[in-house]
Design a protein around this motif. Structure first.
Motif, PDB file in Angstrom:
ATOM      1  N   PRO A  68       0.894  -1.354  -0.011  1.00 34.67           N
ATOM      2  CA  PRO A  68      -0.089  -0.040   0.005  1.00 34.67           C
ATOM      3  C   PRO A  68       0.934   1.153   0.078  1.00 34.67           C
ATOM      4  N   LYS A  69       2.130   1.276   0.748  1.00 31.13           N
ATOM      5  CA  LYS A  69       2.882   2.283   0.588  1.00 31.13           C
ATOM      6  C   LYS A  69       3.188   2.888  -0.843  1.00 31.13           C
ATOM      7  N   VAL A  70       3.320   1.890  -1.753  1.00 30.75           N
ATOM      8  CA  VAL A  70       3.969   1.920  -3.035  1.00 30.75           C
ATOM      9  C   VAL A  70       2.717   2.180  -3.999  1.00 30.75           C
ATOM     10  N   ALA A  71       1.534   1.881  -3.683  1.00 30.19           N
ATOM     11  CA  ALA A  71       0.272   1.965  -4.413  1.00 30.19           C
ATOM     12  C   ALA A  71      -0.183   3.319  -4.258  1.00 30.19           C
ATOM     13  N   THR A  72      -0.092   3.845  -2.963  1.00 28.92           N
ATOM     14  CA  THR A  72      -0.534   5.204  -2.813  1.00 28.92           C
ATOM     15  C   THR A  72       0.465   6.340  -3.225  1.00 28.92           C
ATOM     16  N   GLY A  73       1.642   6.072  -3.627  1.00 29.73           N
ATOM     17  CA  GLY A  73       2.556   6.798  -4.199  1.00 29.73           C
ATOM     18  C   GLY A  73       3.572   7.524  -3.278  1.00 29.73           C
ATOM     19  N   ALA A  74       3.211   7.034  -1.715  1.00 27.86           N
ATOM     20  CA  ALA A  74       4.069   7.461  -0.613  1.00 27.86           C
ATOM     21  C   ALA A  74       5.610   7.202  -0.860  1.00 27.86           C
ATOM     22  N   PHE A  75       5.735   6.008  -1.486  1.00 26.35           N
ATOM     23  CA  PHE A  75       7.108   5.385  -1.737  1.00 26.35           C
ATOM     24  C   PHE A  75       6.953   4.909  -3.038  1.00 26.35           C
ATOM     25  N   PRO A  76       8.006   5.452  -3.933  1.00 25.54           N
ATOM     26  CA  PRO A  76       8.038   5.167  -5.654  1.00 25.54           C
ATOM     27  C   PRO A  76       8.248   3.743  -5.666  1.00 25.54           C
ATOM     28  N   VAL A  77       9.148   3.045  -4.814  1.00 20.21           N
ATOM     29  CA  VAL A  77       9.818   1.681  -4.998  1.00 20.21           C
ATOM     30  C   VAL A  77       9.794   0.966  -3.669  1.00 20.21           C
ATOM     31  N   GLY A  78       9.471  -0.269  -3.623  1.00 18.67           N
ATOM     32  CA  GLY A  78       9.311  -1.102  -2.334  1.00 18.67           C
ATOM     33  C   GLY A  78       9.854  -2.454  -2.759  1.00 18.67           C
TER      34      GLY A  78
END
Length: 334
Positions: A68-78
């Protein structure tokens, strides 16, 4: 003279832009332990900087955490479990997230038990108490493991546990086995004083579970707009793993800079376990890191369908995009 000055300013501006680094936050799945050392080594060795990237690495709290961090754009990569990604995308259709590079070609999903508590084979779990953290990637795949091994899952008492209490509960004998990543749970038990010869590790991949493991995931909107950034990031990651395989001590030194309370010897062993069992497989040695085998991916999807009801027909193209993988040799680990 005026035009010459303007030209000089433009040239300086372009040069400055060319050298500007892109900030790129990277969300891990778990704490700063041995298997995360290659990313810190890539940072310290300047591999990310060479790609004009200013990478910051954040720890996570489980295999699902980064999705979810990456899906929301909070992190571009994970970094996350690709099987959990499949289910996330099924439950959140159209979410802008996909995997772009497999890291654990052989997943570390495991049931870890104690021989002294009667767990040495899958069938031994029947009649026992199994400790499983609900967000755990290994627990998510346990139904496939149960189906492939023919054990009666209804005969197992499942105790929901937290990640911090999982190994202590097994060490204290409050549960007979736990689900987890093989290298994490095994080394944590040893640190807690459980003798090595009392630990049984049932690696799900050795019992018919034909899945991939954790992968680098990206926000697809960001990746589509910045393909060269993603490819540069993946190249640096590959070089970090390549060095970690050749000189694990150097990678662990980078890890210790971020987690000085860690046991360097233990984390070196944990890293080596991940390399030997999960990263440097025969397929990776031959084909390089990151890619998938289409037939195996199709089999993995079918296994997932056997224990999870997709709301829409699963499509491998939604879960993995290999177009960002570098072709400069950085992913050839041997």
């Amino acid at each position: 003279m005026f035009y010459k000055s303007i030209s000089a300013v433009v040239a300086m501006t372009l040069a400055s832009s060319a050298w500007a680094e892109t900030d790129l936050p990277f969300a891990l799945d778990w704490k700063f332990e041995g298997p995360s050392a290659p990313y810190f080594h890539a940072l310290d060795a300047g591999y990310f900087a060479t790609a004009d990237l200013n990478v910051t690495i954040s720890e996570g709290s489980g295999s699902l955490d980064a999705i979810p961090k990456v899906a929301t754009g909070a992190f571009p990569v994970g970094f996350a479990d690709i099987n959990s990604l499949m289910r996330f995308l099924d439950q959140n259709p159209g979410a802008p997230v996909t995997a772009v590079m497999i890291v654990y070609d052989k997943p570390p999903f495991a049931v870890v038990g104690r021989k002294s508590l009667g767990v040495e084979a899958p069938a031994d779990l029947e009649g026992k108490v199994l400790g499983a953290p609900p967000p755990d990637g290994a627990w998510a795949q346990f139904p496939i493991f149960a189906a492939e091994t023919g054990i009666d899952a209804d005969a197992i008492t499942v105790e929901p546990v937290g990640f911090p209490t999982r190994e202590p509960m097994l060490a204290e004998g409050n549960v007979a086995a736990i689900t987890g990543f093989s290298f994490s749970s095994t080394l944590n038990l040893k640190r807690l004083g459980v003798p090595d010869d009392d630990i049984s590790v049932l690696l799900m991949a050795d019992y018919g579970v034909d899945l991939y493991g954790n992968a680098i995931i990206v926000n697809t909107d960001f990746a589509a707009a910045n393909p060269e950034i993603i490819t540069g990031f993946l190249s640096a990651v590959g070089l970090g793993w390549k060095d970690a395989i050749a000189t694990p001590d150097a990678a662990i030194a980078a890890l210790m800079e971020r987690n000085p309370a860690a046991d360097a010897a233990l984390e070196t062993e944990r890293l080596q376990m991940a390399i030997d069992a999960n990263v440097l497989t025969d397929f990776v040695a031959e084909n390089g890191m990151g890619t998938i085998d289409a037939d195996r991916m199709a089999s993995a999807i079918e296994q997932t369908k056997s224990v999870y009801e997709f709301t829409t027909e699963p499509d491998a193209a939604l879960y993995f995009d290999g177009s960002y993988l570098p072709t400069d040799g950085s992913l050839m680990l041997k």
